[in-house]
Design an enzyme around this catalytic site. Structure first.
Site, PDB file in Angstrom:
ATOM      1  N   ARG A 158      43.596 -53.864  65.143  1.00 40.43           N
ATOM      2  CA  ARG A 158      42.842 -52.712  64.626  1.00 40.43           C
ATOM      3  C   ARG A 158      43.791 -51.684  64.008  1.00 40.43           C
ATOM      4  O   ARG A 158      43.492 -51.064  62.993  1.00 40.43           O
ATOM      5  CB  ARG A 158      42.006 -52.057  65.738  1.00 40.43           C
ATOM      6  CG  ARG A 158      40.886 -52.922  66.325  1.00 40.43           C
ATOM      7  CD  ARG A 158      39.835 -53.305  65.295  1.00 40.43           C
ATOM      8  NE  ARG A 158      39.356 -52.152  64.569  1.00 40.43           N
ATOM      9  CZ  ARG A 158      38.453 -51.275  65.036  1.00 40.43           C
ATOM     10  NH1 ARG A 158      37.917 -51.450  66.220  1.00 40.43           N
ATOM     11  NH2 ARG A 158      38.063 -50.241  64.301  1.00 40.43           N
ATOM     12  N   HIS A 190      30.819 -52.528  59.971  1.00 34.79           N
ATOM     13  CA  HIS A 190      32.017 -52.087  60.693  1.00 34.79           C
ATOM     14  C   HIS A 190      33.231 -52.715  59.975  1.00 34.79           C
ATOM     15  O   HIS A 190      33.870 -53.636  60.475  1.00 34.79           O
ATOM     16  CB  HIS A 190      31.931 -52.553  62.154  1.00 34.79           C
ATOM     17  CG  HIS A 190      32.910 -51.908  63.077  1.00 34.79           C
ATOM     18  ND1 HIS A 190      33.814 -50.940  62.685  1.00 34.79           N
ATOM     19  CD2 HIS A 190      33.140 -52.100  64.408  1.00 34.79           C
ATOM     20  CE1 HIS A 190      34.536 -50.567  63.728  1.00 34.79           C
ATOM     21  NE2 HIS A 190      34.154 -51.252  64.786  1.00 34.79           N
ATOM     22  N   ARG A 242      32.622 -42.266  61.883  1.00 36.61           N
ATOM     23  CA  ARG A 242      31.751 -43.195  62.617  1.00 36.61           C
ATOM     24  C   ARG A 242      30.415 -42.487  62.753  1.00 36.61           C
ATOM     25  O   ARG A 242      30.349 -41.396  63.349  1.00 36.61           O
ATOM     26  CB  ARG A 242      32.352 -43.511  63.984  1.00 36.61           C
ATOM     27  CG  ARG A 242      31.399 -44.226  64.922  1.00 36.61           C
ATOM     28  CD  ARG A 242      32.081 -44.777  66.157  1.00 36.61           C
ATOM     29  NE  ARG A 242      32.899 -45.931  65.816  1.00 36.61           N
ATOM     30  CZ  ARG A 242      33.362 -46.818  66.700  1.00 36.61           C
ATOM     31  NH1 ARG A 242      33.104 -46.666  67.986  1.00 36.61           N
ATOM     32  NH2 ARG A 242      34.089 -47.836  66.311  1.00 36.61           N
ATOM     33  N   CYS A 279      34.727 -58.062  69.453  1.00 36.64           N
ATOM     34  CA  CYS A 279      35.273 -56.805  68.924  1.00 36.64           C
ATOM     35  C   CYS A 279      35.610 -55.813  70.028  1.00 36.64           C
ATOM     36  O   CYS A 279      36.407 -54.904  69.824  1.00 36.64           O
ATOM     37  CB  CYS A 279      34.294 -56.190  67.935  1.00 36.64           C
ATOM     38  SG  CYS A 279      32.646 -55.949  68.631  1.00 36.64           S
ATOM     39  N   GLN A 293      36.843 -53.198  61.514  1.00 38.84           N
ATOM     40  CA  GLN A 293      36.881 -54.262  62.519  1.00 38.84           C
ATOM     41  C   GLN A 293      37.075 -55.616  61.836  1.00 38.84           C
ATOM     42  O   GLN A 293      37.890 -56.445  62.266  1.00 38.84           O
ATOM     43  CB  GLN A 293      35.568 -54.259  63.315  1.00 38.84           C
ATOM     44  CG  GLN A 293      35.478 -55.363  64.355  1.00 38.84           C
ATOM     45  CD  GLN A 293      36.443 -55.154  65.518  1.00 38.84           C
ATOM     46  OE1 GLN A 293      36.468 -54.095  66.118  1.00 38.84           O
ATOM     47  NE2 GLN A 293      37.235 -56.155  65.823  1.00 38.84           N
ATOM     48  N   ASP A 323      29.294 -60.193  70.252  1.00 35.77           N
ATOM     49  CA  ASP A 323      29.320 -58.723  70.343  1.00 35.77           C
ATOM     50  C   ASP A 323      28.230 -58.336  71.345  1.00 35.77           C
ATOM     51  O   ASP A 323      27.408 -59.178  71.737  1.00 35.77           O
ATOM     52  CB  ASP A 323      29.038 -58.140  68.937  1.00 35.77           C
ATOM     53  CG  ASP A 323      29.096 -56.619  68.883  1.00 35.77           C
ATOM     54  OD1 ASP A 323      29.600 -55.984  69.838  1.00 35.77           O
ATOM     55  OD2 ASP A 323      28.611 -56.046  67.869  1.00 35.77           O
TER      56      ASP A 323
HETATM   57  N1   CP Z   1      35.664 -52.409  68.402  1.00 32.92           N
HETATM   58  C1   CP Z   1      35.525 -51.089  68.333  1.00 32.92           C
HETATM   59  O1   CP Z   1      35.174 -50.527  67.304  1.00 32.92           O
HETATM   60  O2   CP Z   1      35.829 -50.423  69.473  1.00 32.92           O
HETATM   61  P1   CP Z   1      35.526 -48.877  69.736  1.00 32.92           P
HETATM   62  O3   CP Z   1      34.041 -48.698  69.689  1.00 32.92           O
HETATM   63  O4   CP Z   1      36.096 -48.595  71.094  1.00 32.92           O
HETATM   64  O5   CP Z   1      36.192 -48.074  68.665  1.00 32.92           O
HETATM   65  N1  NVA Z   2      27.758 -53.553  67.537  1.00 35.55           N
HETATM   66  C1  NVA Z   2      28.515 -52.664  68.400  1.00 35.55           C
HETATM   67  C2  NVA Z   2      29.956 -52.632  67.964  1.00 35.55           C
HETATM   68  C3  NVA Z   2      30.848 -51.784  68.818  1.00 35.55           C
HETATM   69  C4  NVA Z   2      32.254 -51.745  68.324  1.00 35.55           C
HETATM   70  C5  NVA Z   2      27.902 -51.282  68.342  1.00 35.55           C
HETATM   71  O1  NVA Z   2      27.529 -50.830  67.244  1.00 35.55           O
HETATM   72  O2  NVA Z   2      27.792 -50.630  69.380  1.00 35.55           O
END
Ligand code: CP
Ligand code: NVA
Length: 306
Positions: free
Chosen positions: A287, A128, A96, A259, A131, A219
């Site tokens: 997930r 993502h 990530r 999400c 997701q 989101d």
């Molecule tokens: N939806 C999602 O990616 O959650 P986290 O940021 O908690 O991993």
């Molecule tokens: N768009 C959000 C998604 C979190 C899972 C972010 O990047 O923070």
């Protein structure tokens, strides 16, 4: 496709179908038996970290979760050297990252070294994908056939909505995007979407976007790494809340998706998030299944045993 998975569309239709199959209850076996997987995080995570740790364990492997500050990407050593180091020990490098280019550099370094270790995107500022795979599992469970279905996304062009557009392109699902001025998909993004076969429609009025939708999705208004824009975004998005009034404009069968993490009273009302149409906890649970499918697929496609 390349052995890596940085963007959902890289899977293609057949690859995605295989991922969804491997995520299913018939199981993906234990292809990670005796092996480990690196899970590297430059941003916080609740679902992704836990889903992937559990999935690695279910596939017979051992997850090693690393916070970015422990390795110091581009501070203690380069992202390329971090990737090459992790590839000495692990069958996959999952990360990530703040900048999508970090994933590209990591994948490029492993390719240049001739290493058959896949890099998997666990969220970047671009997409993502894991997701979106979980969201497809959730959508299939509620809607059945997704070809011809419509998903309305209320929010900005961000990592989550881009991967949903890519998912829509691969399964034949139309995606309506309702965004405030200045936060919609750019011309370049629309060109990308149509280039991968996506049917995307942009709206300024969220009520119009949800009118014929089978699924409503939102989101956070402020994604990770955007805190400097918080005040401006909260002003711009104030008319883009998924609340009871907006949900009442959608067909009676439409499900509500998010999400997570969610901010009740900001992008979604508490009543809608916790209400009867909400499938957000199914998304969260999926997930883990999606993670299993993605990991097993990448191993199948070219993550050689070490
Ligand atoms: N939806 C999602 O990616 O959650 P986290 O940021 O908690 O991993
Ligand atoms: N768009 C959000 C998604 C979190 C899972 C972010 O990047 O923070």
């Amino acid at each position: 496709m390349s052995r890596h998975l940085l963007c959902l569309e890289d899977l293609g239709e057949q690859g995605l179908a295989r991922v969804l199959q491997l995520a299913g209850p018939s199981g993906a076996g234990r292809p990670l038996s005796g092996s480990s997987v690196a899970l590297l995080f430059e941003h916080p995570s609740a679902r992704t970290r836990n889903a992937f740790e559990a999935a690695v364990f279910q596939l017979g492997g051992h997850p090693v979760t690393i916070r970015a500050e422990e390795v110091g990407i581009d501070a203690r050593e380069t992202a390329e050297d971090v990737a090459r180091t992790l590839a000495c020990y692990h069958r996959l490098v999952c990360a990530r990252v703040v900048a999508h280019s970090t994933l590209e550099r990591m994948a490029g370094a492993l390719d240049a070294a001739g290493l058959a270790v896949p890099v998997l995107n666990l969220l970047s500022n671009k997409e993502h994908p894991s997701q979106a795979v979980a969201d497809l599992l959730t959508l299939q469970a509620h809607l059945g056939e997704l070809k011809g279905a419509t998903l309305a996304y209320v929010g900005d062009a961000n990592n989550v909505s881009r991967s949903l557009v890519a998912a829509g392109a691969l399964v034949g699902m139309r995606v309506n995007l309702a965004s405030p001025p200045g936060y919609a998909m750019s011309e370049a993004e629309l060109t990308w979407a149509s280039g991968i076969g996506g049917e995307v429609h942009l709206f300024e009025d969220p009520a119009e976007a949800v009118r014929e939708a089978d699924a409503l999705y939102t989101d956070v208004w402020v994604s990770m790494g955007q805190t400097a824009e918080k005040a401006a975004r909260q002003r711009a998005f104030s008319g883009y809340r998924l609340d009871e009034d907006l949900v009442s404009k959608a067909p009676a069968h439409a499900i509500v998706m998010h999400c997570l993490p969610a901010h009740r009273g900001e992008e979604i009302s508490a009543g809608v998030l916790d209400g009867p149409r909400s499938v957000v906890w199914e998304q969260a649970a999926n997930r883990m299944h999606a993670a299993r499918g993605l990991l097993a697929y990448l191993l199948e496609e070219g993550g050689a045993a070490q």
